[in-house]
Motif scaffolding. Structure first.
Motif, PDB file in Angstrom:
ATOM      1  N   ARG A   1       8.096  -5.812   1.267  1.00 44.18           N
ATOM      2  CA  ARG A   1       8.242  -7.119   1.711  1.00 44.18           C
ATOM      3  C   ARG A   1      10.035  -6.861   2.708  1.00 44.18           C
ATOM      4  NH1 ARG A   1       4.922 -10.906   2.162  1.00 44.18           N
ATOM      5  NH2 ARG A   1       3.562 -11.024   0.365  1.00 44.18           N
ATOM      6  N   LEU A   2      11.136  -6.258   2.875  1.00 40.22           N
ATOM      7  CA  LEU A   2      11.908  -6.159   3.779  1.00 40.22           C
ATOM      8  C   LEU A   2      11.373  -5.667   4.211  1.00 40.22           C
ATOM      9  CD1 LEU A   2      14.350  -5.251   0.284  1.00 40.22           C
ATOM     10  CD2 LEU A   2      14.652  -7.477   1.916  1.00 40.22           C
ATOM     11  N   ILE A   3      11.047  -4.125   4.231  1.00 40.32           N
ATOM     12  CA  ILE A   3      10.093  -3.296   5.514  1.00 40.32           C
ATOM     13  C   ILE A   3       9.778  -4.733   6.353  1.00 40.32           C
ATOM     14  CG2 ILE A   3       9.173  -1.870   6.572  1.00 40.32           C
ATOM     15  CD1 ILE A   3      10.220  -0.108   4.228  1.00 40.32           C
TER      16      ILE A   3
ATOM     17  N   PRO B   1       1.499   6.316  -3.963  1.00 42.95           N
ATOM     18  CA  PRO B   1       1.238   6.197  -2.924  1.00 42.95           C
ATOM     19  C   PRO B   1       1.903   5.373  -1.731  1.00 42.95           C
ATOM     20  CG  PRO B   1      -0.668   6.546  -3.728  1.00 42.95           C
ATOM     21  CD  PRO B   1       0.428   6.223  -4.920  1.00 42.95           C
ATOM     22  N   LEU B   2       2.459   3.599  -2.650  1.00 38.53           N
ATOM     23  CA  LEU B   2       3.804   3.639  -1.612  1.00 38.53           C
ATOM     24  C   LEU B   2       5.077   3.782  -1.907  1.00 38.53           C
ATOM     25  CD1 LEU B   2       4.173   0.904  -0.467  1.00 38.53           C
ATOM     26  CD2 LEU B   2       4.207  -0.810  -2.507  1.00 38.53           C
ATOM     27  N   ALA B   3       5.029   4.392  -2.999  1.00 40.89           N
ATOM     28  CA  ALA B   3       6.656   4.839  -2.797  1.00 40.89           C
ATOM     29  C   ALA B   3       6.789   6.354  -1.414  1.00 40.89           C
ATOM     30  CB  ALA B   3       7.132   5.554  -4.055  1.00 40.89           C
ATOM     31  N   ASP B   4       5.785   7.220  -1.326  1.00 42.13           N
ATOM     32  CA  ASP B   4       5.676   7.705  -0.507  1.00 42.13           C
ATOM     33  C   ASP B   4       5.588   7.530   0.457  1.00 42.13           C
ATOM     34  OD1 ASP B   4       5.320   9.963  -3.077  1.00 42.13           O
ATOM     35  OD2 ASP B   4       3.387   9.836  -2.427  1.00 42.13           O
ATOM     36  N   VAL B   5       5.361   6.421   1.256  1.00 43.34           N
ATOM     37  CA  VAL B   5       5.492   6.072   2.610  1.00 43.34           C
ATOM     38  C   VAL B   5       6.444   5.236   2.519  1.00 43.34           C
ATOM     39  CG1 VAL B   5       4.535   3.951   3.801  1.00 43.34           C
ATOM     40  CG2 VAL B   5       2.938   5.058   2.528  1.00 43.34           C
TER      41      VAL B   5
ATOM     42  N   LYS C   1      -0.536  -3.606   3.775  1.00 46.74           N
ATOM     43  CA  LYS C   1      -0.483  -3.794   4.379  1.00 46.74           C
ATOM     44  C   LYS C   1       0.615  -2.370   4.936  1.00 46.74           C
ATOM     45  CE  LYS C   1      -0.920  -8.445   6.397  1.00 46.74           C
ATOM     46  NZ  LYS C   1       0.664  -9.630   6.294  1.00 46.74           N
ATOM     47  N   LEU C   2       1.688  -2.190   4.300  1.00 45.37           N
ATOM     48  CA  LEU C   2       2.012  -1.117   4.717  1.00 45.37           C
ATOM     49  C   LEU C   2       1.487   0.725   4.968  1.00 45.37           C
ATOM     50  CD1 LEU C   2       5.286  -0.196   5.383  1.00 45.37           C
ATOM     51  CD2 LEU C   2       5.644   0.157   3.275  1.00 45.37           C
TER      52      LEU C   2
ATOM     53  N   TRP D   1      -5.497   4.664   2.367  1.00 41.87           N
ATOM     54  CA  TRP D   1      -5.037   3.786   1.944  1.00 41.87           C
ATOM     55  C   TRP D   1      -6.558   2.925   1.913  1.00 41.87           C
ATOM     56  CZ3 TRP D   1      -3.480  -0.294  -1.305  1.00 41.87           C
ATOM     57  CH2 TRP D   1      -4.137  -0.300  -2.622  1.00 41.87           C
ATOM     58  N   VAL D   2      -6.889   3.097   0.692  1.00 43.28           N
ATOM     59  CA  VAL D   2      -7.944   1.928   0.099  1.00 43.28           C
ATOM     60  C   VAL D   2      -7.699   1.279  -1.117  1.00 43.28           C
ATOM     61  CG1 VAL D   2     -10.786   0.878   0.725  1.00 43.28           C
ATOM     62  CG2 VAL D   2      -9.812   2.271   2.154  1.00 43.28           C
ATOM     63  N   ARG D   3      -7.583   0.032  -0.977  1.00 40.96           N
ATOM     64  CA  ARG D   3      -7.229  -0.579  -2.198  1.00 40.96           C
ATOM     65  C   ARG D   3      -9.019  -0.815  -3.782  1.00 40.96           C
ATOM     66  NH1 ARG D   3      -7.752  -6.648  -2.646  1.00 40.96           N
ATOM     67  NH2 ARG D   3      -9.369  -6.999  -2.631  1.00 40.96           N
ATOM     68  N   PRO D   4      -8.954  -0.169  -4.335  1.00 38.84           N
ATOM     69  CA  PRO D   4      -9.661   0.228  -5.885  1.00 38.84           C
ATOM     70  C   PRO D   4     -10.243  -1.382  -5.670  1.00 38.84           C
ATOM     71  CG  PRO D   4      -7.797   1.882  -6.474  1.00 38.84           C
ATOM     72  CD  PRO D   4      -7.415   0.539  -5.387  1.00 38.84           C
TER      73      PRO D   4
END
Length: 458
Positions: free
Chosen positions: A25-27, A96-100, A68-69, A75-78
């Motif tokens: 959200r900050l990004i 995966p989110l942390a990797d982004v 969105k990020l 990436w596709v949500r299960p």
């Protein structure tokens, strides 16, 4: 704040679901976050209960800004209607989110203290003009520090489970017994070492919530699989048994808890567990064989058990925030304005009103406790409400008061109520008599008449 302070990052403590959502959200607002994670990977706490299935489906545990990020990476949500385990949540979404986020997440960084630079909690002068200073230990144990303009504490409550003692303090002898015979987690009985620990043993399970139900059901399954080996559980409740004990009641909108309650009931009805009600543990003693004897506040002594699983809830670790001026409810240890909205005596997960920056503010400006930690000792938290918290807070930090005060979360009629819990079969969680997702289970009884009681000198 002065110009140099305004250029500092916003530090988020914890790379769990809410901390990572805060960073996303900050990004989205073009604000740079720095996430400090105590573990070696994202969602370290979630990974610790990777074998347990969530009550909420995928559609409710993915933050929109995070999605969105992730989208540009492919990436596709299960499937939104399916229920992830803790391991699924961590591995398929949170890591995966942390990797982004890349170098915006700093691992093996354990926060040990937060204060205003040059100001302890006593000093008023120019307090709000000073940046925050965060002390933490790095990967090799060296003490480090960083300055921030805002602190968002999303460190959760996993590291501080509540004790067995009925007073809220550890029972006498509990700490010593915890070294080899007491656990504060739901055991993963697919792990051969843990399975061997509980197979053929008598285990006391202390607690009356979904975690205790899950542990009882796991132990009952182990007893069925190891028929004749002596695997047995004693279920210890501080209260009596009623319909609400099993997830019922008008305020309970989680039928999956009802399903877990049915599993706990079945464990007793089928003879795999005894139930002891109205028992508040005062001491933990050892018999001549080294087994544990639980002693109640009234002197009641239960028969010896080999193992004890304590599942009496979690509580926030506030020690590293001692130098900040927090406004916390004296009972729940939640922000003062939030506490009435989440009081477990009045609310279940589905009846907590969405809330944001206003309810989560403290006398210390620009510090926020979010996620599970914001709920203090209340067990009514949902990921969706945590995502709404950080959406509102980041809007406030960006100066968008209208968005910060706007409620953008609508708890879906069926989504919040659904959940798999122990069960992989979705129909198992929707079989509650009365129809509809939110139908309260009928009043449940364990056996005929009064519940079974474990033997002992009571």
């Amino acid at each position: 704040m002065n110009a140099s302070t305004a250029d500092l990052p916003i530090v988020v403590i914890g790379a769990g679901p809410i901390g990572l959502a805060a960073a996303a959200r900050l990004i989205e607002r073009d604000i740079q976050p720095l996430v400090l994670e105590a573990g070696p990977a994202a969602a370290t706490a979630v990974r610790a209960w990777s074998h347990v299935r969530l009550f909420s489906p995928w559609s409710e545990v993915v933050d929109p800004a995070a999605e969105k990020l992730l989208a540009p990476t492919g990436w596709v949500r299960p499937d939104g209607a399916t229920y992830p385990s803790g391991g699924d949540w961590a591995g398929l979404y949170l890591q995966p989110l942390a990797d982004v986020l890349g170098d915006k997440v700093r691992y093996n960084a354990t926060v040990t203290g937060v204060s205003r630079s040059g100001r302890d909690r006593i000093v008023d002068a120019d307090r709000e003009d000073q940046p925050f200073v965060i002390h933490y230990t790095g990967p090799h144990g060296a003490e480090e520090r960083i300055h921030a303009r805002t602190v968002i504490d999303a460190s959760g409550t996993w590291s501080t489970p509540s004790p067995a003692g009925g007073s809220g303090l550890p029972a006498l002898g509990e700490k010593a017994a915890a070294a080899d015979r007491i656990s504060y987690r739901i055991p993963d009985l697919a792990d051969p070492a843990l399975r061997a620990r509980y197979a053929g043993k008598r285990t006391a399970v202390i607690g009356s919530g979904a975690s205790a139900f899950t542990a009882l059901a796991y132990l009952a399954d182990l007893a069925k699989a190891d028929d004749g080996t002596g695997t047995h559980a004693t279920w210890i409740l501080r209260r009596g048994i009623s319909g609400s004990t099993f997830g019922g009641g008008e305020a309970d909108q989680l039928p999956a808890r009802g399903a877990l309650g049915l599993a706990a009931k079945a464990a007793v009805d089928d003879g795999y567990a005894d139930a002891v009600t109205g028992f508040r543990t005062d001491a933990v003693e050892r018999d001549t064989d080294g087994r544990l004897v639980l002693v109640g506040e009234d002197g009641c002594r239960l028969d010896a058990v080999d193992e004890v699983i304590v599942l009496t809830g979690l509580r926030p670790d506030l020690t590293f925030l001692d130098e900040l001026r927090l406004g916390l409810d004296e009972r729940l240890q939640a922000p003062t304005a939030l506490a009435p909205l989440i009081d477990p005596n009045q609310h279940s997960c589905g009846t907590v009103y969405p809330h944001g920056a206003g309810e989560l503010s403290h006398p210390e400006k620009d510090v926020y406790l979010v996620g599970m930690k914001s709920y203090g000792r209340a067990p009514t938290f949902l990921a969706m409400t945590g995502y709404e918290q950080v959406r509102s807070i980041t809007a406030a930090l960006a100066g968008d008061r209208e968005a910060a005060e706007r409620v953008e979360l609508t708890l879906p009629e069926t989504g919040v109520c659904g959940g798999a819990g122990l069960f992989d079969d979705p129909e198992a969680t929707q079989s509650t008599e009365g129809g509809g997702c939110c139908a309260a289970p009928a009043t449940l009884q364990i056996g005929i008449g009064a519940p079974a009681t474990a033997s002992g000198s009571c």
